[in-house]
Scaffold this motif. Sequence first.
Motif, PDB file in Angstrom:
ATOM      1  N   VAL A 731     -20.114 -91.083  23.208  1.00 55.98           N
ATOM      2  CA  VAL A 731     -20.713 -90.566  21.971  1.00 55.98           C
ATOM      3  C   VAL A 731     -21.931 -89.707  22.301  1.00 55.98           C
ATOM      4  CG1 VAL A 731     -21.887 -91.210  19.827  1.00 55.98           C
ATOM      5  CG2 VAL A 731     -19.834 -92.452  20.542  1.00 55.98           C
ATOM      6  N   ASP A 732     -22.708 -90.129  23.301  1.00 54.06           N
ATOM      7  CA  ASP A 732     -23.882 -89.324  23.705  1.00 54.06           C
ATOM      8  C   ASP A 732     -23.446 -87.946  24.180  1.00 54.06           C
ATOM      9  OD1 ASP A 732     -25.609 -91.357  23.110  1.00 54.06           O
ATOM     10  OD2 ASP A 732     -25.849 -92.048  25.184  1.00 54.06           O
ATOM     11  N   SER A 735     -22.958 -85.970  21.152  1.00 51.23           N
ATOM     12  CA  SER A 735     -24.276 -85.713  20.534  1.00 51.23           C
ATOM     13  C   SER A 735     -25.015 -84.589  21.259  1.00 51.23           C
ATOM     14  CB  SER A 735     -25.098 -86.999  20.560  1.00 51.23           C
ATOM     15  OG  SER A 735     -26.337 -86.799  19.939  1.00 51.23           O
ATOM     16  N   ARG A 736     -24.958 -84.591  22.602  1.00 52.33           N
ATOM     17  CA  ARG A 736     -25.608 -83.528  23.362  1.00 52.33           C
ATOM     18  C   ARG A 736     -25.008 -82.162  23.053  1.00 52.33           C
ATOM     19  NH1 ARG A 736     -25.412 -87.468  27.403  1.00 52.33           N
ATOM     20  NH2 ARG A 736     -23.589 -86.488  28.372  1.00 52.33           N
ATOM     21  N   ARG A 739     -26.256 -81.036  19.719  1.00 49.80           N
ATOM     22  CA  ARG A 739     -27.655 -80.604  19.769  1.00 49.80           C
ATOM     23  C   ARG A 739     -27.765 -79.215  20.388  1.00 49.80           C
ATOM     24  NH1 ARG A 739     -28.666 -86.031  21.313  1.00 49.80           N
ATOM     25  NH2 ARG A 739     -28.943 -85.395  23.502  1.00 49.80           N
ATOM     26  N   VAL A 773     -18.700 -90.555  16.114  1.00 50.66           N
ATOM     27  CA  VAL A 773     -18.548 -89.103  16.202  1.00 50.66           C
ATOM     28  C   VAL A 773     -18.353 -88.496  14.811  1.00 50.66           C
ATOM     29  CG1 VAL A 773     -17.080 -87.248  17.079  1.00 50.66           C
ATOM     30  CG2 VAL A 773     -17.719 -89.143  18.572  1.00 50.66           C
ATOM     31  N   LEU A 776     -21.649 -88.110  13.166  1.00 49.98           N
ATOM     32  CA  LEU A 776     -22.416 -86.974  13.694  1.00 49.98           C
ATOM     33  C   LEU A 776     -21.900 -85.647  13.137  1.00 49.98           C
ATOM     34  CD1 LEU A 776     -22.654 -88.057  17.449  1.00 49.98           C
ATOM     35  CD2 LEU A 776     -24.553 -87.961  15.814  1.00 49.98           C
ATOM     36  N   ARG A 780     -23.582 -82.799   9.900  1.00 49.32           N
ATOM     37  CA  ARG A 780     -23.812 -81.362  10.068  1.00 49.32           C
ATOM     38  C   ARG A 780     -22.896 -80.528   9.172  1.00 49.32           C
ATOM     39  NH1 ARG A 780     -25.260 -84.017  14.530  1.00 49.32           N
ATOM     40  NH2 ARG A 780     -26.905 -83.141  15.871  1.00 49.32           N
TER      41      ARG A 780
END
Length: 975
Positions: A731-732, A735-736, A739, A773, A776, A780
């Motif tokens: 998941v990170d 996320s990266r 971003r 996910v 996230l 957006r």
Amino acid sequence: MVDELLKHRTQLARPDVSTDEAQAVLAQHYGLSGDLAELGSQQDRNFRVDADEGRFVLKVTRVEYARVEIEAQNAALRHVGAKPGAPKVPEVVPSLGGEDIVSAAVREETYHVRLLTYLEGSPLTRRRHLGAESVAALGDVAGQLAAALKDFDHPGLERELQWDLRRAGPVALHLLSAMADVDLRKRIAEAMIGAMRKVQPLMPELRLQAVHQDVTDDNVVSRVDSGGRLIPDGVIDFGDVLKGWVVADLAVTCASLLHHAGGDPFTILPAVKAFHAAYPLTDAELTALWPLIVARACVLVASSAHQLEVDPENAYAASNAAHEREIFDVAVSVPNELMEHAIRKAVARERQPAPSEMHGRLLPDLNAASVGIVDLSVLGPHLPADRWHYEDTEALLLQSAARAAGAAATRYGEYRLTETRLLQASAPRTFALHVDLCLHGQTAVHAPFAGRLHQGGGKLILSGEGLHLHLYGVEADDPAEGTLEPGARIGLVPGEPSALRFLRVQLCTVLDMDPPAFAAPHQAEAWGRLCPSPETILGFGCDAPLPDAAALLQRRHRHYARPQKNYYRMPPQIERGWKEHLFDLEGRAYLDMVNNVTLVGHGHSRLSAAVGRQWSLLNTNSRFHYAAVAEFSERLAALAPEGLDTVFLVNSGSEANDLALRLAWAASGARNVVSLLEAYHGWTVASDAVSTSIADNPQALTTRPDWVHPVVSPNTYRGPFRGEGSTGDYVDAVSRKLRELDEKGGKLAGFISEPVYGNAGGIPLPPGYLEAVYALVRARGGVCIADEVQVGYGRLGHYFWGFEQQGVVPDIITVAKGMGNGHPLGAVITRRTIADALEEEGYFFSSAGGSPVSSVVGLTVLDILHDEALTENARSVGDYLKGRLEALVERFPLAGAVHGMGLYLGVEFVRDRETLEPATEETAAICDRLLDLGVIMQPTGDHLNVLKIKPPLCLARESADFFADTLGRVLEEGW
């Protein structure tokens, strides 16, 4: 007769030398020490030596074998070793005194002792199965060695040896004299006498030279190719080298292959072809080859039995006895004439068949024009979809045709679907070598040629000059044997004139042979030479056209665009299916373990009837108003989670994913899409753009448009983070990526993924991954797309949709493949607000996606899924199959893991379970071997090292067992 020296040698046990005694000899004469391990041998003692100086073989031989014979072996090794292009052979190591052969005393016995270098490599003996590549390589090694020895001579080649096939007959009969098994002794004696009768007239024409006489699976070493196959490239043990027949050398090699043959003597043919290419055989040698193979088999069995009587503790002879018996059984299972033709065809040296004298018709009173021909082939229009496998189908169809036409007949040379068998590892005998007729009683049967009429095996046989007519179902006028002229009456078809009776007609060119009614496809051409068509004597056309899959493949490649690949290098021509089975034109049944397109099974009568009825009524595009499209859309919406109530109907999964991306763009007003690495979503411009599988597109990672943002594959088996605890790391990674997009000011349109990693082999996503996910993405303004094309629609068994396993609800569902059971049909299911956003760009339609026929197909598939409880079957049979496959992982290191659930499974093959090095070549070879054994399977994943197991959901438990058993057999026996 066998001379006294040879008789004496057959009574000899191996040298009585222990490992400790061998170490003493090694130290005394060669100054070496190390670990010794005994190697097998029938009459010598051989020890492998692991010393600091290297690895060697210490050979201890009885002095009854003259020194000059041992010198000849050493000289032959040096001769071959100096020949460019010859196979690898061991080198002779001199003793401390510089001698090649030393005399060593052990407990008052003196022996010949030699030391040779050890030739590294794997033997073939331990592999139960040898593929055609390995068989051909063995034949090539034998041929190259024979060519290298052509100009070698030595006094020690003139020797008396029981393995010399020039003496096979007397040797075998001598060895048999004390055999306790009377029945086996009789079989061996009869086979040997028959073989030598065929060889004897050819002896003056058989070439003599130095031959190895023992290039067998035991006496070659092999390298392992990239696919894990053993490829022989070196020869050891020159202990049987002598001056003998060149063709005997090949006969020994071929005989050794017969215990790897699975009962099929045609397995030797690649070896024969390769030997002939390296060292061409003469016409006489081609004729003598099979009888000499039979003779070698006889000697092997007789010698093992005899040696065990002389030397009961000989573990080598005992371990070989079983497979030598198998060699003999396979060698005597077929007539010599069959194998001679097969051998000649393999080397393109066939003989033209002698013309047969056939002067008249068998049934002169029959009106040939009125005979109804019954087509029992795979494409036969007379075969009902659900009765092709019933035992009485052939008889019922013949009777029906005879009632309509007055008489009926089957076709000669036809591959009959009625003779196929499901779930069999070997191809069934489907090629008809006869014609069956259904006639009225009292039909007269006449002799079509002159011959002697006699009875045998419940039939009449008319034996003429080189041709023999076999008749079942004829009552002879004269029960006594006698000679008939052409046209003379043989007898009648029994029964009243109003009754229908069956008559079988078969020709055979071999005297005293009871020919089979059917032949296996790969043996059909050879058997057809022995059992020619009776069309001439019947007087009407009854020969079936022969399929030519290779020619058809050439036609396909000539006009069908090259990027459209086919499964397999030499694929079978598949023209029919039934449930989870596929049939080629030769009547071979294959278990279809890869066809997720055909969700409810092949040839489903209910689906066929529904489609046929709708075609007869109406088919047009979806902008017309008709009931089926409304009903189908309603049914699909009802299957989706609440709120996903709007349906688009399209033609394929690629179009469904393409449309889903357009919907995401329209609904979000953005363009950027996040997708997963190793994924496949389709072939259209948009769906291909978000597909990153390098197996499907090697350039995928370097050709993505700038609006596609791939993230690391959440592959919990071989990804950077492994196991169920890897969710946060994966998941990170998303996320990266998001971003990075935020920092560039890019707006997000959506995220697309399979809810279960189908293209990677059915790997489940880590727990909670999609939930995190999706959050996230939605934060957006993005849209979440679940690609259910492969994994949805009940295939997972435990869930109808794959996203249910992750406990999420997507914004868009795409589905295709199985929803049409092979008919081009796909769907996008979404919310009304998302669907309406597309209308601002213009209207959308798919000519065939929601047509009346497509809608009826979709409705019928849903009905079958429900009525036949196929989702429940996917769960129960899928769970059972997964357990069977996990048991294979426990047994075989190459099988690294089993992925998936229900009937979407994957078996991943790795060369090392720590490094997870993918076994790509092995996986391809395993799939080819599975095809040989009757299973359709293909690899998947970026490394093409995962078996893609996604059969029709009607898969029966016995079919699951057959697949697991067959895969286990391949992993056990090799490929």
